[in-house]
Enzyme design. Structure first.
Site, PDB file in Angstrom:
ATOM      1  NE  ARG A 113      -0.517   0.328   4.952  1.00 22.08           N
ATOM      2  CZ  ARG A 113      -1.115   0.283   6.127  1.00 22.08           C
ATOM      3  NH1 ARG A 113      -2.406   0.067   6.223  1.00 22.08           N
ATOM      4  NH2 ARG A 113      -0.424   0.450   7.237  1.00 22.08           N
ATOM      5  CG  ASN A 151      -4.825   4.976   6.774  1.00 19.57           C
ATOM      6  OD1 ASN A 151      -5.655   5.165   7.664  1.00 19.57           O
ATOM      7  ND2 ASN A 151      -3.841   4.102   6.875  1.00 19.57           N
ATOM      8  CD  GLU A 152      -1.487   5.063   9.964  1.00 26.43           C
ATOM      9  OE1 GLU A 152      -0.770   4.350   9.246  1.00 26.43           O
ATOM     10  OE2 GLU A 152      -1.877   4.719  11.091  1.00 26.43           O
ATOM     11  CD  GLU A 305      -6.073   2.988  11.944  1.00 26.08           C
ATOM     12  OE1 GLU A 305      -5.088   2.298  12.249  1.00 26.08           O
ATOM     13  OE2 GLU A 305      -6.265   3.424  10.803  1.00 26.08           O
ATOM     14  CD  GLU A 353      -1.994  -4.016   8.603  1.00 26.80           C
ATOM     15  OE1 GLU A 353      -3.131  -3.505   8.552  1.00 26.80           O
ATOM     16  OE2 GLU A 353      -0.992  -3.403   8.998  1.00 26.80           O
ATOM     17  CG  HIS A 356      -3.865  -5.352  13.349  1.00 21.92           C
ATOM     18  ND1 HIS A 356      -4.917  -4.792  14.036  1.00 21.92           N
ATOM     19  CD2 HIS A 356      -2.805  -4.545  13.555  1.00 21.92           C
ATOM     20  CE1 HIS A 356      -4.496  -3.680  14.620  1.00 21.92           C
ATOM     21  NE2 HIS A 356      -3.222  -3.511  14.344  1.00 21.92           N
TER      22      HIS A 356
HETATM   23  C1  GAL Z   1      -2.485   1.612  11.065  1.00 20.51           C
HETATM   24  C2  GAL Z   1      -3.118   1.715   9.704  1.00 20.51           C
HETATM   25  C3  GAL Z   1      -4.126   0.621   9.485  1.00 20.51           C
HETATM   26  C4  GAL Z   1      -3.544  -0.688   9.881  1.00 20.51           C
HETATM   27  C5  GAL Z   1      -3.085  -0.608  11.292  1.00 20.51           C
HETATM   28  C6  GAL Z   1      -2.578  -1.894  11.846  1.00 20.51           C
HETATM   29  O1  GAL Z   1      -1.335   2.353  11.198  1.00 20.51           O
HETATM   30  O2  GAL Z   1      -3.776   2.939   9.538  1.00 20.51           O
HETATM   31  O3  GAL Z   1      -4.514   0.619   8.145  1.00 20.51           O
HETATM   32  O4  GAL Z   1      -2.492  -0.999   9.023  1.00 20.51           O
HETATM   33  O5  GAL Z   1      -2.078   0.353  11.384  1.00 20.51           O
HETATM   34  O6  GAL Z   1      -1.278  -2.191  11.545  1.00 20.51           O
END
Ligand code: GAL
Length: 673
Positions: A113, A151-152, A305, A353, A356
């Site tokens: 990504r 995003n970020e 998040e 992920e 996660h």
């Molecule tokens: C964040 C990101 C998410 C996901 C999450 C878990 O930094 O915005 O998309 O990747 O980490 O690793």
């Protein structure tokens, strides 16, 4: 008046929802479980570009219409993300020049990504296009809580598009090549530029980079990413959507953005926060991320998040116990968050992920983890009155400020400093941790802003500063503040040029000191001070030049010379700490200064029990949050009612538990239960 994420009349609960990974049967189960868990917010579309625009200019949003109507029917609002962090494969095939290039010259191809070169016109056009499409289609939807742009932000490109945009940025900043050459000290190593076109981003080179070039490239990259954000924001507004706009910052590992400037550009500031340790310091980390974000936001903010069930530490997963998940969630809220949102709703079965954590784990809803999610949803409803912020005044009152500046981080990252192991965020965090351990409320402060409400202002390791920041600090002291400046501050100006004549050149006269030499120390080489404290890593051959000596070096080659000084000026004082104190010594030193300044912990004695106390102000009352991280039951006595347990005046707190007390008075005491 419609509620906004600033004052939603409730806490937002839920998280990233990626239904495109699942069948429609699962979608039906999702909304049923969301209802069960009292989820009221889903963030959708973050990585949906390839689904929304399967080929260039061809949009397919039927599936998203269906997702939104399902959420709607379940009473779940949504943040709509623009999916621009993850361009689809067709995009990079069609526009290979829009892929980012690393500093070593290698292209970053698609397959993960964030494969975009922010300065590439094709990327910017495509990003504007998809933002416009989404805003026209969903921008006035009643369920839309806000826009989550991108995003970020933080993918840095060093390729030809970046080089062109960097040169344009430099021309605007310096106007003439001569002033750039002076600012960058290009006389050293024959770096003098005769034409703008010769200037490159700091790409891979033979040995050390020019530090002024490095910091300017950081400034440029932050501005360039912000321009891309602002373009999307403009598209959304042009399409008639008035919903609040944010983008999620990533804390604390990235330092690509000047957060103060970025915060000005957003309607509400949000962060993603992932604990970086499974140990007890994780609680201090929650407080740190929250205090920073509240300060950037200047009030309420959003936790966009966190991870529900664990954290990645090194090469493996570490479990986050359910009670910790709840305590952390309330910890963010205590310090100003209007939300408890997670990545992600349902654990993925595939994709990068898949391991996660999530609100709905792989094992499904019949799990301890999901029961904790339901419990958190119920708790957030019980404390919903806290979500109404005070109509005037600050959300969390603090008399202690810590100066934060992204430029400080960038400048301390330039290579070949006296001790490259000194890290900016480590030093800022050490100061914050010291106050957190003492139970004090802390804000972070933007250089140049009104700091008069802080009785104590700490400036950790702000290596390069402007003359203006120096004057601002002096004014703070003259008008009665107690300023604490640590080692590695004020050594250089904004062009990373040392101010000669003795260290720290930019602040020498304010502090009343002059250091003639810096002595970095190897790890483990501890120096003792005459006041019983211990330091290391960095020491200075310091002379008092108008300042009083608070402590001297008591061991090593500097024995007998000043280590900590204080200069009185106007009605205030300026303290200089010339060594890196060990954490325990820093805790003692800063708590001593807080006590001297008459600053009290939020709840005297709470820290000794492992109880974190935070007071958050509401519209009609103040709320005392108690987060019990310790291991013995405690009793808290005062006047007020715990919104969670219903107990009044005498509140028993078991280890791991949380209380949110609507206060009738601020007088509380804590004892062993
Ligand atoms: C964040 C990101 C998410 C996901 C999450 C878990 O930094 O915005 O998309 O990747 O980490 O690793």
């Amino acid at each position: 008046m419609p509620h906004t994420p600033h004052a939603p009349g409730m806490f937002l609960f839920g998280g990233d929802y990626n239904p495109e990974q699942w069948s429609r049967e699962i979608w039906a189960e999702d909304v049923a479980l969301m209802r069960q868990a009292h989820v009221n917010t889903a963030t959708i579309g973050v990585f949906s570009w390839a689904m929304l625009e399967p080929s260039e200019g061809e949009y397919d949003s039927q599936w998203l219409d269906d997702v939104i109507s399902n959420l709607d029917a379940a009473g779940v609002g949504f943040f709509l993300a623009t999916p621009t962090a993850s361009p689809p494969p067709w995009f990079t095939t069609a526009h290979p020049d829009a892929l980012p290039i690393r500093a070593d010259g290698t292209p970053v191809l698609h397959g993960s990504r964030d494969t975009y070169a922010v300065s590439a016109p094709a990327y910017r056009d495509a990003a504007r296009g998809i933002a416009r499409f989404l805003a026209e289609r969903y921008g006035t939807h009643p369920g839309l809580r806000g826009w989550h742009i991108h995003n970020e932000y933080g993918t840095i490109d060093y390729g030809p598009h970046a080089a062109r945009a960097f040169r344009d940025w430099l021309r605007r900043k310096y106007v003439t090549l001569e002033s750039l050459n002076t600012a960058w000290s290009t006389a050293f190593w024959s770096q003098r530029y005769g034409t703008w076109d010769d200037i490159l981003p700091p790409v891979q080179t033979q040995y050390l980079h020019n530090p002024a070039q490095l910091v300017d490239f950081k400034r440029f990259s932050s501005d360039e990413l912000l321009a891309a954000f602002t373009e999307q924001k403009d598209e959304i507004r042009a399409a008639g959507s008035t919903a609040p706009i944010t983008t999620n910052f990533m804390l604390p590992t990235w330092n690509h953005l000047d957060q103060w400037a970025w915060s000005d550009a957003q309607d509400i500031v949000s962060i993603d926060h992932y604990l970086d340790t499974a140990g007890p310091d994780g609680e201090a980390h929650v407080a740190y991320g929250s205090d920073l974000t509240r300060s950037w936001a200047g009030g309420p903010w959003l936790l966009m998040e966190q991870n529900a069930t664990g954290m990645r530490v090194g090469d493996r997963l570490a479990t986050k116990e359910p009670d910790r998940m709840v305590r952390n969630s309330l910890g963010y809220i205590a310090r100003g968050s209007q939300s408890s949102l997670f990545f992600q709703w349902r654990a993925s079965a595939g994709g990068a992920e898949l391991w996660h954590g999530a609100l709905v784990p792989h094992a499904g809803a019949d799990t301890r983890a999901f029961r904790a999610v339901v419990e958190l949803g119920e708790m957030l409803e019980k404390i919903s009155e806290v979500a109404e912020p005070p109509t005037s005044g600050v959300l969390v009152e603090s008399e202690i400020g810590i100066v934060w500046d992204a430029e400080g981080w960038w400048s301390l990252e330039t290579p070949h400093l006296p001790n490259d192991a000194i890290g900016y965020s480590d030093e800022v965090r050490a100061a914050h941790r010291a106050f957190w351990r003492g139970g004090y409320a802390v804000d972070f402060v933007r250089p140049g802003t009104d700091a008069s409400r802080y009785r104590l202002l700490v400036v950790p390791a702000l290596y390069a500063i402007t003359a203006e920041t120096g004057r601002w600090l002096e004014e703070y002291v003259r008008s009665g503040g107690c300023l604490v400046v640590t080692f590695a501050t004020g050594l250089a100006d904004e062009h990373q040029r040392v101010v000669a004549g003795g260290y720290p050149g930019m602040l020498r006269s304010l502090l009343g000191v002059r250091a003639e030499q810096i002595f970095p120390r190897p790890d483990g080489d501890i120096v003792y001070l005459s006041n019983g404290l211990a330091g290391g890593s960095w020491t200075e051959m310091l002379h008092a030049d108008g300042a009083d000596i608070l402590a001297r070096y008591d061991s090593g080659n500097l024995s007998g010379l000043p280590a900590i000084t204080r200069r009185s000026l106007g009605t205030g004082s300026a303290i200089y700490l010339s060594t890196k104190l060990e954490q325990a010594s820093l805790d003692t030193f800063l708590a001593g200064l807080a006590a001297e300044a008459g600053i009290l912990p939020v709840l005297e004695g709470a820290s000794a029990f492992g109880v974190e106390a935070v007071r958050r102000r509401g519209a009609t009352a103040d709320y005392l949050f108690l987060l019990h991280h310790g291991d013995h039951p405690v009793r808290v006595d005062g006047a007020g009612a715990d919104l969670l347990s219903g107990a009044r005046d005498r509140i028993l707190l078991a280890p791991g538990q949380v209380a949110v007390i609507r206060e009738e008075s601020r007088a509380w005491s804590i004892v062993d239960a």
